[in-house]
Design an enzyme around this catalytic site. Structure first.
Site, PDB file in Angstrom:
ATOM      1  N   CYS A  27      40.358  46.413  37.073  1.00  0.00           N
ATOM      2  CA  CYS A  27      40.733  47.657  36.407  1.00  0.00           C
ATOM      3  C   CYS A  27      42.112  48.151  36.823  1.00  0.00           C
ATOM      4  CB  CYS A  27      39.692  48.731  36.697  1.00  0.00           C
ATOM      5  SG  CYS A  27      38.073  48.267  36.065  1.00  0.00           S
ATOM      6  N   ASP A  28      42.845  47.360  37.601  1.00  0.00           N
ATOM      7  CA  ASP A  28      44.163  47.780  38.058  1.00  0.00           C
ATOM      8  C   ASP A  28      45.240  47.330  37.065  1.00  0.00           C
ATOM      9  OD1 ASP A  28      46.495  48.364  39.359  1.00  0.00           O
ATOM     10  OD2 ASP A  28      45.903  47.483  41.258  1.00  0.00           O
TER      11      ASP A  28
END
Ligand SMILES: *Cc1c(COP(=O)(O)O)cnc(C)c1O
Length: 404
Positions: free
Chosen positions: A341-342
């Protein structure tokens, strides 16, 4: 055999399209069907091939494989059977070679900064050659002086390398002489000198200069009446072709051979190759988890990324040749992103790819060095599974088949 045609163990092949053939595609698809994705497919034939290439380019040089870029038992086993020596840097690496029953007299411990517990772990295993680059480090060996032999690491700066390993470690020629004089007073045996010109060094003159300056230190040591040094360790750093080609290893080593020929015959020469041995031996196979069109560009989200097998993009300036397994057809500007999710987890912002479906496979070559070794499981995305091919050399397979 098979993966070596995809992940070529010969030098200078940069286009996966040029080497894919139908059997490679089938093999990769069957491996993914069996194991799932992402995979790191390791070809031990390639490891053996690279080792032999470098040994042929540096005849008489004792090659100590540096475990750091790919610390796997199958790699250690393949190289042990080739007669390789090993370069260790941590107690964990000692454990790995010990578990594979590597004879300790084929190992050296080259981390310039060690805890007493690290030194003891290596000595208990039977490794007794260590590297220092300061008086402080030398003095850690006073209590072990009858058991150890020391290499003093010199520093030669190389800002062009992927990793300029002489910024963090190594000392000047003057400091080396002081360390050697102090060791003589303390009764600690100095075996020789070492250096590391920097990883993925593409200019052989860096080695030539370092060898010449080391030779000057050897001469100075003798001139000072100190015991002559018996060994010069020219480190690692030998380059491989990624998205950009490099010159072949034999040509690369020609000026190095010439410089080594100038050393006194009594000086044994060692090297510590890491990347060159393992980089071509591994391909990454990841699959498309999902996709979206953002600002006119097609984004594909893979199940492996910057926090996983592609960590070398961050830590190692990695620029790996990659393409869709089924690469035929019209291509479009695309983005390849990792699964976490980065937002920094993007593998390539601008790659031309055919139209992909979810589940389609992306193959990346030259993924053996400094990839998996630096991967994390951030966001609980598990590291890619390693699938090992050709662990037994072909000759052994034939003979065990005949014996059976
Ligand atoms: C990392 C390292 C190596 C291997 O370097 P490559 O550039 O991968 O060949 C060798 N010796 C030492 C001391 C190292 O730290």
């Amino acid at each position: 055999m098979i993966i070596s045609s995809i992940s070529p163990s010969f030098d200078n092949v940069s286009s996966i399209e040029a080497v894919n053939d139908a059997s490679d595609v089938q093999l990769i698809e069957s491996l993914v069907a069996r194991h799932g994705a992402p995979l790191m497919v390791l070809d031990c034939d390639s490891i053996r091939h690279q080792y032999r290439l470098l040994q042929a380019a540096l005849p008489g040089v004792v090659l100590h494989f540096a475990l750091k870029p790919l610390p796997l038992a199958s790699v250690v086993r393949s190289l042990m059977d080739e007669g390789a020596h090993f370069d260790l840097a941590t107690a964990g690496e000692v454990d790995l070679v010990a578990a594979e029953s590597v004879p300790a007299d084929r190992t050296i411990y080259t981390h310039p900064i060690k805890r007493d517990a690290d030194i003891r772990a290596a000595l208990e295993y039977g490794c007794n050659v260590f590297v220092v680059d300061s008086i402080n480090e030398l003095e850690k060996f006073i209590r072990y002086k009858d058991a150890v032999e020391i290499l003093v690491r010199l520093s030669f700066r190389n800002e062009d390398a992927y990793a300029d390993l002489s910024k963090k470690f190594g000392c000047s020629a003057e400091a080396a002489i002081q360390i050697i004089q102090r060791a003589f007073k303390l009764g600690i045996r100095i075996k020789g000198l070492s250096f590391h010109v920097g990883s993925q060094t593409t200019d052989p003159e860096k080695y030539v200069n370092a060898i010449e300056q080391s030779a000057a230190v050897l001469t100075q040591v003798s001139a000072l009446g100190l015991p002559a040094l018996s060994t010069l360790d020219i480190g690692g750093g030998f380059p491989v072709g990624y998205a950009e080609e490099v010159i072949g290893i034999d040509e690369f080593c020609r000026p190095i051979r010439q410089a080594l020929a100038e050393l006194p015959e009594t000086v044994a020469v060692w090297a510590e190759p890491g990347r060159f041995i393992v980089a071509p031996a591994m391909i990454n196979v990841s699959s498309v988890m999902g996709q979206a069109n953002r600002d006119g560009k097609q984004w594909y989200y893979l199940d492996d990324g910057i926090y996983g097998s592609f960590s070398g993009i961050v830590f190692d300036h990695g620029n790996y040749p990659m393409d869709a397994l089924h690469w035929e057809g019209e291509r479009f500007a695309s983005v390849l992103a990792g699964p976490t999710c980065d937002s920094v987890d993007v593998i390539s912002e601008d790659i031309m790819l055919p139209k992909l479906k979810n589940g389609d496979l992306i193959v990346t070559r030259m993924m053996g060095a400094y990839t998996l070794a630096t991967a994390t499981d951030f966001n609980f995305f598990r590291r890619a599974e390693v699938v090992t091919l050709n662990e037994q050399p072909v000759m052994d397979q034939v003979s065990s088949f005949n014996a059976g």
